[in-house]
Write an enzyme that holds these catalytic residues in place. Structure first.
Site, short mmCIF file in Angstrom:
data_model
loop_
_atom_site.label_atom_id
_atom_site.label_comp_id
_atom_site.label_asym_id
_atom_site.label_seq_id
_atom_site.Cartn_x
_atom_site.Cartn_y
_atom_site.Cartn_z
N ARG A 51 15.68 110.10 113.67
CA ARG A 51 14.86 109.37 112.70
C ARG A 51 15.71 108.47 111.80
O ARG A 51 15.24 107.43 111.35
CB ARG A 51 14.11 110.37 111.82
CG ARG A 51 13.05 111.19 112.55
CD ARG A 51 11.73 110.43 112.61
NE ARG A 51 10.70 111.25 113.20
CZ ARG A 51 9.93 112.09 112.51
NH1 ARG A 51 10.06 112.20 111.20
NH2 ARG A 51 9.01 112.80 113.14
N ASP A 63 -1.12 110.00 99.97
CA ASP A 63 0.03 110.37 100.79
C ASP A 63 1.28 110.25 99.93
O ASP A 63 1.26 109.56 98.90
CB ASP A 63 0.15 109.46 102.03
CG ASP A 63 0.93 110.12 103.16
OD1 ASP A 63 0.30 110.61 104.12
OD2 ASP A 63 2.17 110.17 103.08
C1 LIG Z 1 0.97 114.16 110.61
S1 LIG Z 1 0.36 113.18 109.29
C2 LIG Z 1 -1.33 113.68 109.24
C3 LIG Z 1 -2.26 112.52 108.98
C4 LIG Z 1 -3.73 112.88 109.00
N1 LIG Z 1 -4.06 113.81 107.98
C5 LIG Z 1 -4.14 113.40 110.35
O1 LIG Z 1 -4.43 114.58 110.51
O2 LIG Z 1 -4.18 112.62 111.30
C6 LIG Z 1 1.08 114.04 107.88
C7 LIG Z 1 1.10 113.19 106.63
O3 LIG Z 1 1.40 114.05 105.52
C8 LIG Z 1 2.22 113.34 104.62
N2 LIG Z 1 2.95 114.27 103.76
C9 LIG Z 1 3.99 115.06 104.07
N3 LIG Z 1 4.41 115.74 103.00
C10 LIG Z 1 3.60 115.38 101.98
C11 LIG Z 1 3.53 115.73 100.61
N4 LIG Z 1 4.39 116.58 100.06
N5 LIG Z 1 2.57 115.17 99.84
C12 LIG Z 1 1.70 114.28 100.40
N6 LIG Z 1 1.71 113.91 101.67
C13 LIG Z 1 2.66 114.44 102.46
C14 LIG Z 1 3.12 112.51 105.51
O4 LIG Z 1 3.66 111.40 104.82
C15 LIG Z 1 2.18 112.11 106.64
O5 LIG Z 1 1.62 110.85 106.44
#
Ligand SMILES: C[S@@+](CC[C@H](N)C(=O)[O-])C[C@H]1O[C@@H](n2cnc3c(N)ncnc32)[C@H](O)[C@@H]1O
Length: 316
Positions: free
Chosen positions: A34, A143
């Site tokens: 990454r 996010d």
């Molecule tokens: C795999 S994606 C899931 C997107 C969507 N919810 C879905 O199910 O398709 C995970 C998202 O969680 C966000 N994320 C990770 N840690 C986080 C945090 N501490 N607070 C807010 N968002 C977070 C990441 O930036 C990413 O965009």
């Protein structure tokens, strides 16, 4: 691989501290892969040199870019389908009945990535026959990643992205051409408010009726999952709804949620909210074939504190 154990620990600690994402041992290759493009773009010899510079200088911009690169943003429109079918067939009809006095519904997409999830919710809401112009629906999408929020706000998606999960009739109805891409039309975009929010920190949000917290908890360790679920429960109305990702659960983490099943869809409600009362038998979102609501789920408990199946006529 160029990074050593010490550099990996530095990055894992940084990411944990800023997002609560847990990069356990064995994720060295993920970090290397990454961060390689970031190291190249920023003119470093390799990933080790990038990390060395950040360690020495504490460069805030590079630190943020490292954290951004290590969030996993995989998403798609109507991901897994069932949550959106349950939203359409169960949650919206139930909330329209419960909120008939205020005609206000608030839905939170937490960890919304590049926006496909909140826009899928918005399309489901806008197309719902019960949501007339007298209703006020707000979709809050949050996010931790500023890069993802910027993309989400633009509402612009490539052909490849719309091919993933978006039914053709919805593409025609809710998107317009934008050069070789597609853009969500303004009435759908305007339903969604994007905001940066770190789930690892206090939310300070008003009450919401529905939370989509899908495919986010998987990146956290158990104490963080417990803490996030507790704070989500505090902003979720006592008769609200929670959707988690397919491999996520509240079981063993927060027994103040009940797990419910509708057709092939699973959702959670604060303990005591009970079963939603809904009527009608609508087709799955976007039309076409899909799981018929209320036909598949057995009543047998699957290890949850309380689990029930429901069908659109409210019969069990
Ligand atoms: C795999 S994606 C899931 C997107 C969507 N919810 C879905 O199910 O398709 C995970 C998202 O969680 C966000 N994320 C990770 N840690 C986080 C945090 N501490 N607070 C807010 N968002 C977070 C990441 O930036 C990413 O965009």
């Amino acid at each position: 691989m160029t990074i050593n154990g010490w550099a990996f620990t530095y990055v894992a600690d940084l990411v944990k501290q800023m997002t609560a994402i847990n990069l356990g041992p064995g994720k060295e290759y993920l970090v290397e892969n990454r961060l390689a493009p970031l190291a190249r773009e920023a003119g470093f010899r390799d990933v080790a040199a990038l990390i060395g510079r950040v360690q020495a200088s504490g460069d805030e911009r590079l630190r943020r870019q490292i954290v951004e690169a290590l969030t996993t943003n995989e998403t798609s429109f109507f991901r897994d389908r069932e949550p959106f079918t349950v939203l359409r067939q169960v949650v919206i009809p139930d909330l329209c009945r419960r909120r008939a006095g205020t005609r206000r519904i608030t839905i939170w997409s937490a960890g919304c990535s590049s926006g496909q999830e909140p826009y899928s919710i918005a399309m489901t809401v806008i197309d719902h026959p019960l949501i007339t112009s007298e209703w006020s629906v707000e979709i809050l999408a949050t996010d931790v990643s500023e890069e993802m929020l910027a993309k989400a706000k633009s509402g612009r998606y490539s052909q490849l992205e719309v091919n993933r999960g978006l039914p053709a009739p919805l593409l025609v109805r809710h998107f317009e051409r934008c050069e070789t891409d597609w853009r969500v039309v303004a009435p759908v975009r305007n339903l969604v408010r994007f905001q940066k929010l770190n789930l690892a920190e206090d939310f300070n949000l008003p009450f919401v009726d529905v939370v989509f917290l899908r495919n986010v908890l998987i990146y956290f360790d158990t104490p963080t999952k417990i803490d996030v679920l507790r704070r989500v429960r505090e902003v979720l109305r006592p008769d609200g709804y929670l959707f988690l990702g397919g491999s996520e659960t509240t079981l063993g983490l927060d027994d103040a949620f009940d797990r419910l099943v509708a057709g092939a869809g699973t959702f959670y409600r604060p303990r005591g909210a009970g079963m939603p009362e809904v009527a009608g038998d609508e087709p799955p979102v976007g039309g076409g074939a899909g799981p018929r609501f209320g036909t598949a789920a057995p009543m047998a408990a699957r290890g949850s504190a309380v689990q029930a199946s429901i069908n659109p006529l409210g019969r069990r």
